[in-house]
Design a protein around this motif. Structure first.
Motif, PDB file in Angstrom:
ATOM      1  N   PRO A   1      75.029 -22.643  58.374  1.00 54.32           N
ATOM      2  CA  PRO A   1      74.371 -21.384  58.768  1.00 54.32           C
ATOM      3  C   PRO A   1      73.163 -21.595  59.677  1.00 54.32           C
ATOM      4  N   VAL A   2      72.389 -22.633  59.409  1.00 56.04           N
ATOM      5  CA  VAL A   2      71.200 -22.897  60.223  1.00 56.04           C
ATOM      6  C   VAL A   2      71.602 -23.303  61.635  1.00 56.04           C
ATOM      7  N   VAL A   3      72.640 -24.140  61.748  1.00 60.62           N
ATOM      8  CA  VAL A   3      73.122 -24.568  63.061  1.00 60.62           C
ATOM      9  C   VAL A   3      73.610 -23.369  63.864  1.00 60.62           C
ATOM     10  N   VAL A   4      74.354 -22.481  63.221  1.00 60.31           N
ATOM     11  CA  VAL A   4      74.858 -21.284  63.901  1.00 60.31           C
ATOM     12  C   VAL A   4      73.693 -20.396  64.336  1.00 60.31           C
ATOM     13  N   PHE A   5      72.700 -20.227  63.470  1.00 60.21           N
ATOM     14  CA  PHE A   5      71.549 -19.376  63.796  1.00 60.21           C
ATOM     15  C   PHE A   5      70.823 -19.886  65.041  1.00 60.21           C
ATOM     16  N   PHE A   6      70.466 -21.167  65.029  1.00 62.55           N
ATOM     17  CA  PHE A   6      69.740 -21.727  66.171  1.00 62.55           C
ATOM     18  C   PHE A   6      70.609 -21.741  67.427  1.00 62.55           C
ATOM     19  N   GLY A   7      71.896 -22.070  67.266  1.00 66.34           N
ATOM     20  CA  GLY A   7      72.783 -22.117  68.412  1.00 66.34           C
ATOM     21  C   GLY A   7      72.903 -20.770  69.101  1.00 66.34           C
ATOM     22  N   LEU A   8      73.128 -19.719  68.316  1.00 68.95           N
ATOM     23  CA  LEU A   8      73.255 -18.380  68.890  1.00 68.95           C
ATOM     24  C   LEU A   8      71.931 -17.895  69.479  1.00 68.95           C
ATOM     25  N   TYR A   9      70.839 -18.237  68.829  1.00 65.76           N
ATOM     26  CA  TYR A   9      69.533 -17.776  69.321  1.00 65.76           C
ATOM     27  C   TYR A   9      69.255 -18.329  70.714  1.00 65.76           C
ATOM     28  N   PHE A  10      69.458 -19.615  70.903  1.00 61.11           N
ATOM     29  CA  PHE A  10      69.137 -20.238  72.190  1.00 61.11           C
ATOM     30  C   PHE A  10      70.212 -19.961  73.245  1.00 61.11           C
ATOM     31  N   LEU A  11      71.479 -19.939  72.842  1.00 59.38           N
ATOM     32  CA  LEU A  11      72.548 -19.702  73.812  1.00 59.38           C
ATOM     33  C   LEU A  11      72.576 -18.253  74.304  1.00 59.38           C
ATOM     34  N   SER A  12      72.077 -17.338  73.480  1.00 57.33           N
ATOM     35  CA  SER A  12      72.094 -15.924  73.853  1.00 57.33           C
ATOM     36  C   SER A  12      70.835 -15.495  74.593  1.00 57.33           C
ATOM     37  N   GLY A  13      69.976 -16.418  74.931  1.00 58.28           N
ATOM     38  CA  GLY A  13      68.732 -16.048  75.590  1.00 58.28           C
ATOM     39  C   GLY A  13      67.702 -15.511  74.626  1.00 58.28           C
ATOM     40  N   ARG A  14      67.695 -16.062  73.385  1.00 61.72           N
ATOM     41  CA  ARG A  14      66.726 -15.717  72.358  1.00 61.72           C
ATOM     42  C   ARG A  14      66.922 -14.304  71.801  1.00 61.72           C
ATOM     43  N   ASP A  15      68.157 -14.007  71.475  1.00 61.09           N
ATOM     44  CA  ASP A  15      68.513 -12.730  70.858  1.00 61.09           C
ATOM     45  C   ASP A  15      68.513 -12.907  69.335  1.00 61.09           C
ATOM     46  N   ILE A  16      67.430 -12.492  68.681  1.00 60.89           N
ATOM     47  CA  ILE A  16      67.285 -12.707  67.243  1.00 60.89           C
ATOM     48  C   ILE A  16      68.292 -11.884  66.441  1.00 60.89           C
ATOM     49  N   MET A  17      68.698 -10.717  66.978  1.00 59.37           N
ATOM     50  CA  MET A  17      69.662  -9.878  66.264  1.00 59.37           C
ATOM     51  C   MET A  17      71.043 -10.542  66.242  1.00 59.37           C
ATOM     52  N   TRP A  49      73.212 -11.833  62.976  1.00 61.44           N
ATOM     53  CA  TRP A  49      74.635 -11.621  62.711  1.00 61.44           C
ATOM     54  C   TRP A  49      75.336 -12.962  62.469  1.00 61.44           C
ATOM     55  N   GLY A  50      74.973 -13.950  63.264  1.00 61.54           N
ATOM     56  CA  GLY A  50      75.598 -15.259  63.142  1.00 61.54           C
ATOM     57  C   GLY A  50      75.328 -15.922  61.811  1.00 61.54           C
ATOM     58  N   ILE A  51      74.079 -15.858  61.338  1.00 57.06           N
ATOM     59  CA  ILE A  51      73.756 -16.546  60.081  1.00 57.06           C
ATOM     60  C   ILE A  51      74.379 -15.822  58.889  1.00 57.06           C
ATOM     61  N   ILE A  52      74.519 -14.494  58.995  1.00 54.34           N
ATOM     62  CA  ILE A  52      75.213 -13.760  57.928  1.00 54.34           C
ATOM     63  C   ILE A  52      76.680 -14.171  57.879  1.00 54.34           C
ATOM     64  N   GLY A  53      77.318 -14.215  59.040  1.00 54.14           N
ATOM     65  CA  GLY A  53      78.721 -14.614  59.095  1.00 54.14           C
ATOM     66  C   GLY A  53      78.934 -16.052  58.651  1.00 54.14           C
ATOM     67  N   ALA A  54      78.048 -16.960  59.100  1.00 52.78           N
ATOM     68  CA  ALA A  54      78.199 -18.376  58.760  1.00 52.78           C
ATOM     69  C   ALA A  54      77.959 -18.624  57.271  1.00 52.78           C
ATOM     70  N   THR A  55      77.004 -17.903  56.680  1.00 56.14           N
ATOM     71  CA  THR A  55      76.730 -18.075  55.254  1.00 56.14           C
ATOM     72  C   THR A  55      77.888 -17.546  54.419  1.00 56.14           C
ATOM     73  N   THR A  56      78.466 -16.424  54.840  1.00 51.54           N
ATOM     74  CA  THR A  56      79.639 -15.888  54.145  1.00 51.54           C
ATOM     75  C   THR A  56      80.813 -16.862  54.245  1.00 51.54           C
ATOM     76  N   PHE A  57      81.041 -17.396  55.443  1.00 51.64           N
ATOM     77  CA  PHE A  57      82.103 -18.386  55.638  1.00 51.64           C
ATOM     78  C   PHE A  57      81.853 -19.624  54.783  1.00 51.64           C
ATOM     79  N   GLN A  58      80.596 -20.054  54.698  1.00 49.74           N
ATOM     80  CA  GLN A  58      80.237 -21.241  53.918  1.00 49.74           C
ATOM     81  C   GLN A  58      80.633 -21.076  52.457  1.00 49.74           C
ATOM     82  N   VAL A  59      80.356 -19.908  51.895  1.00 47.35           N
ATOM     83  CA  VAL A  59      80.678 -19.651  50.490  1.00 47.35           C
ATOM     84  C   VAL A  59      82.192 -19.622  50.274  1.00 47.35           C
TER      85      VAL A  59
END
Length: 215
Positions: A9-25, A29-39
């Motif tokens: 989840p942390v990797v997805v969060f940071f990856g999406l944040y920087f790749l999207s031009g610092r879009d925190i929203m 969404w990414g960390i919610i999806g990644a955490t759900t997938f992780q479980v």
């Protein structure tokens, strides 16, 4: 593999944040999806529900959901602190409820799987290490809130990625050095100066001995 899986989840969060031009929203969404997938993936792979993953998922859904619903990134910034406070509370409660605290039981399980035997530390040393982890998680949570409320979102993300990683490395190295210093000389020799010619016991025998000696 599981250790890397824990950081998904942390990797997805940071990856999406920087790749999207610092879009925190989007990162939220990414960390919610990644955490759900992780479980869910963890349940399929290891055939059990990982309690810590479930707790993290619940926290992520609440604070991530509030961020998306209210369009306010302060809630996702609270997420690391809440997780840290929960870990500190669990370790603190476990410190008083059982003869062997939670940190000791966790480390002994890891030692059995990694070394084939359990390093025998004194009870007071396990208590000191456990309380050190309690203070570490508490301090980490408070520092995260200080950064979140006093600096920009971009600074918070960068500090979380680099600053907290550096703090984590320093703390774990210090904890290992204390562990190494306090372990019995015989166990230290067994870990780092094993006789290569000596026959190695089977893993099953080592696990049986470790469990029997520390029940």
């Amino acid at each position: 593999m599981k250790q890397l899986f824990d950081y998904l989840p942390v990797v997805v969060f940071f990856g999406l944040y920087f790749l999207s031009g610092r879009d925190i929203m989007l990162a939220t969404w990414g960390i919610i999806g990644a955490t759900t997938f992780q479980v869910l993936a963890g349940r399929l792979i290891w055939k059990r529900w990982h309690r810590l993953h479930l707790v993290v998922l619940a926290i992520t859904l609440v604070f991530g959901g509030l961020t998306l619903l209210l369009r306010d990134d302060v809630f996702i910034k609270w997420r690391p602190s809440i997780i840290s406070f929960v870990l500190a509370a669990v370790l603190l409660v476990g410190h008083f409820l059982r003869e062997r605290n939670l940190l000791q039981r966790l480390c002994e399980r890891l030692m059995v799987s990694g070394f084939g035997f359990v390093v025998g530390l004194e009870k007071r040393d396990w208590s000191r290490l456990n309380l050190a982890f309690v203070l570490y998680f508490l301090g980490l949570g408070l520092l995260n809130l200080f950064i979140a409320y006093n600096f920009s979102t971009d600074f918070w993300v960068n500090f979380k990625l680099f600053g907290f990683t550096a703090i984590q490395m320093v703390f774990y190295v210090a904890a290992f050095l204390y562990f190494y210093k306090r372990m019995p000389e015989a166990d230290r020799d067994r870990l780092f100066h094993q006789d290569k010619k000596a026959p190695e016991p089977t893993k099953k025998d080592d696990e049986d001995d470790a469990v029997r000696d520390h029940q």
